[in-house]
Design a protein around this motif. Structure first.
Motif, short mmCIF file in Angstrom:
data_model
loop_
_atom_site.label_atom_id
_atom_site.label_comp_id
_atom_site.label_asym_id
_atom_site.label_seq_id
_atom_site.Cartn_x
_atom_site.Cartn_y
_atom_site.Cartn_z
N LEU A 49 0.84 -1.21 0.00
CA LEU A 49 0.00 0.00 0.00
C LEU A 49 0.87 1.25 0.00
N ALA A 50 1.95 1.24 0.80
CA ALA A 50 2.83 2.42 0.88
C ALA A 50 3.44 2.71 -0.49
N GLU A 51 3.87 1.66 -1.18
CA GLU A 51 4.46 1.86 -2.50
C GLU A 51 3.43 2.44 -3.47
N LYS A 52 2.21 1.91 -3.39
CA LYS A 52 1.15 2.40 -4.27
C LYS A 52 0.90 3.88 -4.04
N ILE A 53 0.84 4.26 -2.75
CA ILE A 53 0.59 5.66 -2.43
C ILE A 53 1.74 6.53 -2.92
N TYR A 54 2.98 6.04 -2.70
CA TYR A 54 4.14 6.82 -3.09
C TYR A 54 4.20 7.01 -4.61
N ASN A 55 3.60 6.06 -5.36
CA ASN A 55 3.66 6.14 -6.82
C ASN A 55 2.70 7.18 -7.41
N GLN A 56 1.79 7.74 -6.57
CA GLN A 56 0.86 8.74 -7.08
C GLN A 56 1.54 10.11 -7.11
N VAL A 57 1.68 10.67 -8.31
CA VAL A 57 2.40 11.95 -8.44
C VAL A 57 1.70 13.04 -7.65
N TRP A 58 0.37 13.12 -7.81
CA TRP A 58 -0.36 14.22 -7.18
C TRP A 58 -0.27 14.15 -5.66
N LEU A 59 -0.21 12.90 -5.12
CA LEU A 59 -0.08 12.75 -3.67
C LEU A 59 1.28 13.26 -3.21
N ARG A 60 2.32 12.94 -3.98
CA ARG A 60 3.66 13.42 -3.63
C ARG A 60 3.69 14.94 -3.66
N LYS A 61 3.06 15.51 -4.69
CA LYS A 61 3.08 16.98 -4.81
C LYS A 61 2.32 17.63 -3.66
N ILE A 62 1.19 17.02 -3.28
CA ILE A 62 0.43 17.57 -2.15
C ILE A 62 1.26 17.50 -0.89
N GLY A 63 2.01 16.40 -0.75
CA GLY A 63 2.92 16.25 0.39
C GLY A 63 3.89 17.41 0.47
N ILE A 64 4.47 17.76 -0.68
CA ILE A 64 5.43 18.87 -0.71
C ILE A 64 4.75 20.17 -0.29
N LEU A 65 3.52 20.40 -0.82
CA LEU A 65 2.79 21.62 -0.49
C LEU A 65 2.51 21.70 1.02
N VAL A 66 2.07 20.56 1.59
CA VAL A 66 1.78 20.53 3.02
C VAL A 66 3.04 20.86 3.81
N PHE A 67 4.17 20.29 3.38
CA PHE A 67 5.43 20.53 4.05
C PHE A 67 5.79 22.03 4.03
N LEU A 68 5.62 22.65 2.84
CA LEU A 68 5.94 24.08 2.72
C LEU A 68 5.03 24.93 3.61
N ALA A 69 3.72 24.59 3.60
CA ALA A 69 2.75 25.34 4.40
C ALA A 69 3.09 25.23 5.88
N LEU A 70 3.49 24.02 6.29
CA LEU A 70 3.86 23.80 7.69
C LEU A 70 5.06 24.65 8.06
N GLY A 71 6.04 24.65 7.17
CA GLY A 71 7.25 25.44 7.41
C GLY A 71 6.91 26.92 7.56
N TRP A 72 6.07 27.40 6.68
CA TRP A 72 5.62 28.81 6.72
C TRP A 72 4.93 29.11 8.06
N GLU A 73 4.00 28.21 8.41
CA GLU A 73 3.23 28.41 9.63
C GLU A 73 4.16 28.48 10.85
N ILE A 74 5.09 27.51 10.91
CA ILE A 74 6.00 27.47 12.07
C ILE A 74 6.87 28.72 12.11
N TYR A 75 7.41 29.10 10.94
CA TYR A 75 8.28 30.27 10.89
C TYR A 75 7.51 31.54 11.29
N GLY A 76 6.27 31.66 10.77
CA GLY A 76 5.46 32.83 11.06
C GLY A 76 5.16 32.94 12.55
#
Lengths: 293, 341
Positions: A34-61
């Motif tokens: 299941l983990a491999e299947k999830i990791y293979n979804q491009v849009w999921l990976r991209k959303i992951g990156i966005l969430v990471f950036l938003a979290l970084g922004w929130e913490i820094y702010g």
């Protein structure tokens, strides 16, 4: 003796083999985890990156704790929600998009006319070459002062700079596309008595469509940037400003969360056009025709 | 040298068409004496003289046919396509290249006329001239008596390249497209005609597929269907099977022949393959290499005998004639292919 030995070594019998049918093989495959299947979804990976950036922004702010410099992500989002709900942002965005559409459409139309003129004669080609060489490197925003003198404070000036930013990029790509149309396709068109504009419309434009579409994408990106920049410079046209003006206003009122809300809106509209409008056109045309994978 | 085959050719009427008049000799002499001095320099080898006399014979046939048109007694003998003394020259960056030199031949209604010659003999250039894509420097090409000056839908071209199908249209749309743009048919009639020919090339189930999903052989079949659907006076085929694998090519040749059996269209076919010429052609025109000149115009073996010993003998004869002269590798072959457009 040695010679006969080597000779007989070269002589080999014919060999015939029985091959196994496909039913004799077990299909060798194993489902992915299941983990491999999830990791293979491009849009999921991209959303992951966005969430990471938003979290970084929130913490820094939150850590900075200075909403005049960097308000946290949550503040920007709530400002966005409020202004979307009370209709400010949709109104401003619509004002921007209206001007953009007028400028983009007329720029593309002019580019089309210019390119057709360019392919119909050598002089036309030279004209387009010279014009694009001069004006393509010239940032549209540099023409804004002139435009303001000629067309005044209003959408006329905006449309003028938009046309400038769209036209050269689109016509360069169109010309490259027309030149790249295969001689066979041209001959096929001429075989069916197609000449002049009907030849352009029925053979050249569809055959060059991948290049034309690429040109439209570049032109749209140029136009969007130019518009926001121009609005930031003088903004209001006939009482209703666009997104650039919204950002400028918010900054003047030191409402930095709204500035970020405006930036987020610009990013989202850009993404939507790129990934929805142009993607759909691509899927329906060049990808369907096998002209682009 | 191979003088025997050539002498046989010009001396023996059976290889030429029977309708050539009895006054041939005197006419031929007249023709030869009329020839300008420059031409005689090129006629030094015996083989060229032989081909010239064959050409003169064809010219004679055309004249009788012309008279026949008025008296209306030999409609079958009237040439559909008449190529007369065609010299084609074109310029490359550095050279003026003569692709063909004074080529003459006539194609009759229902002919499977094959032009065969080594690469660089100008056969594709000649076909382009018949298609109207380039104008001959000298001589004229007439279709049904009318001078060919530009491309037109009365001569549909089938190219070697697979990209002759327009990729933004389905198979059906590709076949319908010329019918509609030329105003031949419209609406349902166009679709019905297109489907008829798509079925003929056995691609009915792919009618709504886009060309990029088809194999090379299928694409060529669509191109042939598109050409035939226009029901042109003559179908011009420029090595349409050359880019296919050997098995597919054989199958396509068989299909083309069975299509011809059904509709008896007139086709002018260019190839460099001697077996293909013998199999497909009813009449074969041999061009010498660089510049292309008519070496012979002969009848092929009857249909279905392409594996017989006569066919093999004919193949050897053609081979000997084509390779009688030392072949100079033409330096502008690539440019010849890039012509037109």
């Amino acid at each position: 003796m040695l010679q006969t030995q080597t000779l007989s070594a070269v002589e080999r019998p014919n060999i015939y083999c029985e091959t196994l049918g496909p039913e004799q093989f077990g299909i060798i495959q194993k489902p992915l985890t299941l983990a491999e299947k999830i990791y293979n979804q491009v849009w999921l990976r991209k959303i992951g990156i966005l969430v990471f950036l938003a979290l970084g922004w929130e913490i820094y702010g939150r850590w900075l704790d200075n909403p005049l410099l960097v308000p946290p992500f949550s503040a920007a989002v709530s400002a966005l929600m409020t202004d979307v709900a009370n209709g400010t942002i949709p109104l401003r965005a619509w004002a921007s998009i209206q001007v953009l559409m007028i400028g983009f459409a007329s720029g593309t139309l002019l580019a089309g006319l210019l390119t057709v003129f360019a392919i119909s004669s050598k002089l036309g080609t030279d004209f387009l070459d010279t014009m694009t060489a001069m004006f393509n490197p010239l940032p549209a925003i540099a023409l804004l002062p002139l435009a303001l003198i000629w067309f005044g404070l209003g959408s006329g000036s905006l449309v003028f700079v938009l046309i400038h930013s769209v036209m050269w990029a689109v016509s360069l790509n169109m010309l490259a596309g027309f030149r790249g149309v295969s001689t066979t396709a041209r001959k096929v068109g001429r075989n069916y008595n197609l000449t002049g504009l009907s030849f352009v419309a029925r053979i050249l434009i569809p055959a060059a469509f991948p290049s034309i579409l690429a040109g439209l994408k570049i032109g749209w990106a140029f136009a969007w940037r130019t518009l926001i920049a121009a609005e930031l410079v003088f903004g209001v046209s006939s009482g209703k400003g666009g997104l650039g003006w919204y950002i400028f206003e918010s900054k003047n009122q030191l409402n930095i969360a709204e500035v970020f809300a405006g930036l987020l809106t610009i990013i989202m509209i850009g993404l939507a056009v790129e990934n929805v409008v142009f993607r759909v056109i691509e899927k329906r045309t060049v990808q369907r025709w096998g002209m682009q994978s | 040298m191979f003088p025997q085959a050539d002498r046989q050719l010009c001396g023996n009427p059976p290889n030429l068409r029977p309708d050539i008049g009895t006054q041939r000799l005197s006419r031929k002499d007249k023709k030869t004496t009329r020839a300008p001095g420059g031409r005689n320099k090129l006629m030094m080898s015996g083989t060229t003289v032989a081909s010239q006399s064959a050409v003169a014979g064809v010219a004679e046939r055309k004249e009788t046919a012309g008279r026949g048109r008025v008296s209306n007694d030999s409609a079958a003998g009237q040439p559909l396509l008449d190529v007369r003394g065609v010299t084609i020259q074109y310029k490359t960056q550095a050279h003026l290249v003569t692709a063909t030199y004074r080529v003459s031949f006539s194609v009759l209604q229902g002919d499977r006329f094959v032009v065969v010659g080594p690469s660089g003999c100008g056969k594709s250039t000649l076909l382009k001239a018949v298609g109207g894509y380039l104008a001959p420097t000298e001589g004229e090409i007439r279709l049904k008596g009318e001078l060919i000056t530009k491309p037109g839908p009365d001569r549909i071209m089938v190219f070697q390249e697979f990209d002759q199908l327009l990729p933004w249209m389905t198979v059906l749309e590709n076949v319908v497209f010329p019918l509609k743009t030329t105003g031949t048919l419209s609406g349902k009639a166009a679709i019905a005609r297109a489907m008829h020919y798509i079925e003929k090339v056995k691609l009915a189930e792919f009618a709504n597929s886009y060309p990029h999903t088809l194999s090379g052989g299928m694409k060529q079949r669509v191109a042939i269907a598109r050409g035939m659907a226009m029901e042109p006076d003559i179908l011009l085929m420029d090595e349409p099977f050359a880019a296919l694998d050997a098995l597919t090519r054989t199958r396509m040749q068989d299909e083309l022949l069975s299509l011809w059996d059904e509709t008896r269209f007139t086709v002018l076919f260019v190839t460099h393959s001697i077996p293909e010429a013998i199999k497909l052609g009813s009449r074969i025109l041999l061009l010498s290499p660089h510049p292309g000149q008519v070496k012979a115009e002969i009848n092929s073996v009857p249909r279905g005998q392409e594996n017989s010993s006569e066919a093999a003998a004919l193949g050897r004869e053609i081979h000997d004639m084509l390779f009688a002269d030392q072949i100079e590798e033409a330096p502008h072959v690539a440019n010849a292919n890039a012509l037109g457009g």
